[in-house]
Design a protein around this motif. Structure first.
Motif, PDB file in Angstrom:
ATOM      1  N   UNK A  45      73.662  57.760  -6.944  1.00  0.00           N
ATOM      2  CA  UNK A  45      72.826  57.587  -5.792  1.00  0.00           C
ATOM      3  C   UNK A  45      71.234  57.304  -6.432  1.00  0.00           C
ATOM      4  N   UNK A  46      70.395  56.576  -5.660  1.00  0.00           N
ATOM      5  CA  UNK A  46      69.067  56.760  -5.882  1.00  0.00           C
ATOM      6  C   UNK A  46      68.522  58.374  -6.258  1.00  0.00           C
ATOM      7  N   UNK A  47      67.446  58.445  -7.152  1.00  0.00           N
ATOM      8  CA  UNK A  47      67.228  59.821  -7.364  1.00  0.00           C
ATOM      9  C   UNK A  47      65.943  60.227  -6.635  1.00  0.00           C
ATOM     10  N   UNK A  52      64.965  55.278  -2.300  1.00  0.00           N
ATOM     11  CA  UNK A  52      65.602  55.109  -0.925  1.00  0.00           C
ATOM     12  C   UNK A  52      64.740  54.159   0.061  1.00  0.00           C
ATOM     13  N   UNK A  53      63.307  54.371   0.106  1.00  0.00           N
ATOM     14  CA  UNK A  53      62.698  53.750   1.114  1.00  0.00           C
ATOM     15  C   UNK A  53      62.522  51.957   0.550  1.00  0.00           C
ATOM     16  N   UNK A  54      62.497  51.942  -0.935  1.00  0.00           N
ATOM     17  CA  UNK A  54      62.480  50.448  -1.226  1.00  0.00           C
ATOM     18  C   UNK A  54      63.670  49.878  -0.899  1.00  0.00           C
ATOM     19  N   UNK A  60      66.685  45.638   5.082  1.00  0.00           N
ATOM     20  CA  UNK A  60      66.299  45.100   6.154  1.00  0.00           C
ATOM     21  C   UNK A  60      65.588  43.725   6.229  1.00  0.00           C
ATOM     22  N   UNK A  61      64.462  43.392   5.344  1.00  0.00           N
ATOM     23  CA  UNK A  61      63.967  42.131   5.159  1.00  0.00           C
ATOM     24  C   UNK A  61      65.114  41.255   4.679  1.00  0.00           C
TER      25      UNK A  61
END
Length: 130
Positions: A45-47, A52-54, A60-61
């Protein structure tokens, strides 16, 4: 897709993309543990919260751009939409000039002009056929 559907009002785009995501999840999800345990690709998983936001913003984009692409395909033609997507090449140069101050040679600008003129030509021709 346009040939099979006909009128764009008959397509529920959120439902369509929901099924695309569902089928991808069902078909591709079993590959994660298999590749992890074989050592081909280690899954993690992303650390950080920033990553996570990126990922969420990018997802979404990407979803919005795919829905716009599908609507554009239904409203025009696949050829116009594909050539229209190639306009991202000259627009990326303009973005590089604004953000990074990078410039390119005249040959790049000639190519960008050809892409732009081809989009105008194909768009004009498709309007003539309709």
């Amino acid at each position: 897709m346009k040939k099979k559907v006909g009128d764009e009002a008959r397509v529920n785009m959120p439902l369509f993309f929901g099924f695309v995501g569902l089928f991808n999840t069902i078909c591709l999800l079993p590959g994660f543990p298999i590749m992890h345990y074989l050592g081909v690709e280690v899954f993690g998983l992303p650390p950080t919260r920033r990553i996570w936001t990126i990922i969420l913003v990018n997802s979404t984009v990407s979803l919005v751009s795919d829905m716009c692409w599908a609507y554009a395909m239904l409203l025009t033609s696949p050829l116009v939409v594909t050539v229209g997507l190639s306009l991202t090449i000259p627009l990326s140069l303009i973005g590089q000039m604004i953000l990074n101050g990078q410039t390119s040679s005249g040959l790049y600008w000639i190519g960008a002009g050809i892409v732009f003129l081809s989009f105008l030509f194909i768009n004009y021709e498709s309007k003539q056929q309709d």
